[in-house]
Design a protein around this motif. Structure first.
Motif, PDB file in Angstrom:
ATOM      1  N   UNK A 111       0.712  -1.284  -0.005  1.00  0.00           N
ATOM      2  CA  UNK A 111       0.089   0.104  -0.078  1.00  0.00           C
ATOM      3  C   UNK A 111       0.911   1.258   0.035  1.00  0.00           C
ATOM      4  N   UNK A 112       1.993   1.075   0.949  1.00  0.00           N
ATOM      5  CA  UNK A 112       2.750   2.283   0.880  1.00  0.00           C
ATOM      6  C   UNK A 112       3.501   2.816  -0.440  1.00  0.00           C
ATOM      7  N   UNK A 113       3.873   1.867  -1.007  1.00  0.00           N
ATOM      8  CA  UNK A 113       4.661   2.107  -2.427  1.00  0.00           C
ATOM      9  C   UNK A 113       3.653   2.437  -3.356  1.00  0.00           C
ATOM     10  N   UNK A 114       2.597   1.982  -3.248  1.00  0.00           N
ATOM     11  CA  UNK A 114       1.587   2.232  -4.466  1.00  0.00           C
ATOM     12  C   UNK A 114       1.083   3.550  -4.377  1.00  0.00           C
ATOM     13  N   UNK A 115       0.766   4.016  -3.006  1.00  0.00           N
ATOM     14  CA  UNK A 115       0.133   5.360  -2.744  1.00  0.00           C
ATOM     15  C   UNK A 115       1.383   6.369  -2.987  1.00  0.00           C
ATOM     16  N   UNK A 116       2.725   6.074  -2.549  1.00  0.00           N
ATOM     17  CA  UNK A 116       3.762   6.920  -2.701  1.00  0.00           C
ATOM     18  C   UNK A 116       3.771   7.173  -4.132  1.00  0.00           C
ATOM     19  N   UNK A 117       4.127   6.075  -4.891  1.00  0.00           N
ATOM     20  CA  UNK A 117       4.147   6.142  -6.491  1.00  0.00           C
ATOM     21  C   UNK A 117       3.175   6.851  -7.343  1.00  0.00           C
ATOM     22  N   UNK A 118       1.875   6.630  -6.904  1.00  0.00           N
ATOM     23  CA  UNK A 118       0.779   7.333  -7.660  1.00  0.00           C
ATOM     24  C   UNK A 118       0.863   8.817  -7.309  1.00  0.00           C
ATOM     25  N   UNK A 119       1.000   9.121  -6.198  1.00  0.00           N
ATOM     26  CA  UNK A 119       0.834  10.562  -5.990  1.00  0.00           C
ATOM     27  C   UNK A 119       2.007  11.198  -6.783  1.00  0.00           C
ATOM     28  N   UNK A 120       3.308  10.576  -6.393  1.00  0.00           N
ATOM     29  CA  UNK A 120       4.491  11.423  -6.889  1.00  0.00           C
ATOM     30  C   UNK A 120       4.575  11.464  -8.345  1.00  0.00           C
ATOM     31  N   UNK A 121       4.291  10.357  -8.858  1.00  0.00           N
ATOM     32  CA  UNK A 121       4.353  10.361 -10.510  1.00  0.00           C
ATOM     33  C   UNK A 121       3.404  11.219 -10.898  1.00  0.00           C
ATOM     34  N   UNK A 122       2.169  11.472 -10.505  1.00  0.00           N
ATOM     35  CA  UNK A 122       0.933  12.326 -10.697  1.00  0.00           C
ATOM     36  C   UNK A 122       1.706  13.687 -10.740  1.00  0.00           C
ATOM     37  N   UNK A 123       2.146  13.968  -9.451  1.00  0.00           N
ATOM     38  CA  UNK A 123       2.491  15.418  -9.156  1.00  0.00           C
ATOM     39  C   UNK A 123       3.748  15.847  -9.885  1.00  0.00           C
ATOM     40  N   UNK A 124       4.734  14.764 -10.519  1.00  0.00           N
ATOM     41  CA  UNK A 124       5.795  15.286 -11.136  1.00  0.00           C
ATOM     42  C   UNK A 124       5.219  15.619 -12.706  1.00  0.00           C
ATOM     43  N   UNK A 125       4.304  14.830 -13.167  1.00  0.00           N
ATOM     44  CA  UNK A 125       3.943  15.381 -14.239  1.00  0.00           C
ATOM     45  C   UNK A 125       3.196  16.605 -14.539  1.00  0.00           C
ATOM     46  N   UNK A 126       2.414  16.755 -13.438  1.00  0.00           N
ATOM     47  CA  UNK A 126       1.575  18.250 -13.480  1.00  0.00           C
ATOM     48  C   UNK A 126       2.419  19.293 -13.057  1.00  0.00           C
ATOM     49  N   UNK A 127       3.650  19.241 -12.219  1.00  0.00           N
ATOM     50  CA  UNK A 127       4.589  20.261 -12.069  1.00  0.00           C
ATOM     51  C   UNK A 127       5.470  20.413 -13.072  1.00  0.00           C
TER      52      UNK A 127
END
Length: 229
Positions: A111-127
């Motif tokens: 769960x931790x890796x999944x949540x971290x990666x989803x949020x991180x990769x989403x924000x990377x592409x937006x920022x």
């Protein structure tokens, strides 16, 4: 004999649940983490954000002792292959000491890796922010196999490292907690040391990690996995 075993199992299960922060506490920490993520996101997108952080990044790219010595000595551990070996070693250590809570630990890791990666990769592409190596001339990547590529904000390494330590915190022994905090801190500092991230990226990544850890605590407290006899 059977009743005694069932009682022991229930006590063990109750103890396991009590070690996990309550949903209310998890919610408070998750809210604070979300506020930090929002603040660092806003800061990362501000005009001149890179210029405001250039001096610090240049300094930590070649810091004086003892920090420079620590970062130089530990730097080889954070290459892709050694880092994977370190992660697997620590994971094995935790699994060896959790006994009846191993399924809880495995679920928390996923769960931790999944949540971290989803949020991180989403924000990377937006920022879509450039890394320091693309903005500051002459930064030393300190032997990293290749120049860090992709978007800067937030730091994925930091979010996953902090997320794993936070998620597993209820089941870690005190020596494991100390080692986990030290390693997560070194991962974050290493990303600055090799010029891969700005300070705001690392702070945002750490907040994402804490948020993912809170998600794991919430799941564990609401839907605990029964402890086998």
């Amino acid at each position: 004999m059977k009743n005694r075993e069932e009682a022991t199992m229930n006590v063990t299960g109750a103890h396991q649940v009590r070690t996990v922060p309550s949903p209310a506490r998890s919610g408070v920490l998750a809210t604070l983490a979300a506020l930090v993520i929002a603040a660092t996101w806003w800061l990362a997108l501000q005009p001149g954000a890179a210029d405001a952080q250039t001096s610090f990044v240049s300094w930590i790219n070649d810091p004086p002792p003892p920090l420079g010595t620590v970062l130089a000595v530990t730097n080889p551990l954070f290459r892709p292959v050694p880092l994977a070996v370190v992660g697997l070693t620590l994971g094995g250590w935790v699994m060896a000491t959790t006994r009846g809570a191993r399924w809880e630990v495995l679920r928390a890791i996923v769960i931790s890796v999944a949540i971290s990666e989803v949020i991180t990769q989403t924000l990377k592409r937006l920022a879509h922010q450039s890394r320091p190596t693309a903005s500051i001339v002459g930064l030393d990547v300190h032997g990293y196999p290749k120049d860090p590529y992709g978007d800067a904000y937030p730091s994925a390494h930091t979010s996953v490292a902090v997320g794993l330590v936070a998620a597993l915190w209820p089941w870690l022994t005190w020596p494991q907690r100390i080692v986990g905090v030290i390693l997560a801190s070194l991962v974050a500092l290493n990303r600055l040391y090799i010029g891969a991230h700005w300070p705001v990226d690392v702070i945002g990544g750490a907040a994402i990690g804490l948020l993912s850890g809170c998600g794991c605590w919430f799941v564990a407290s609401r839907w605990p996995i029964a402890v086998a006899a």
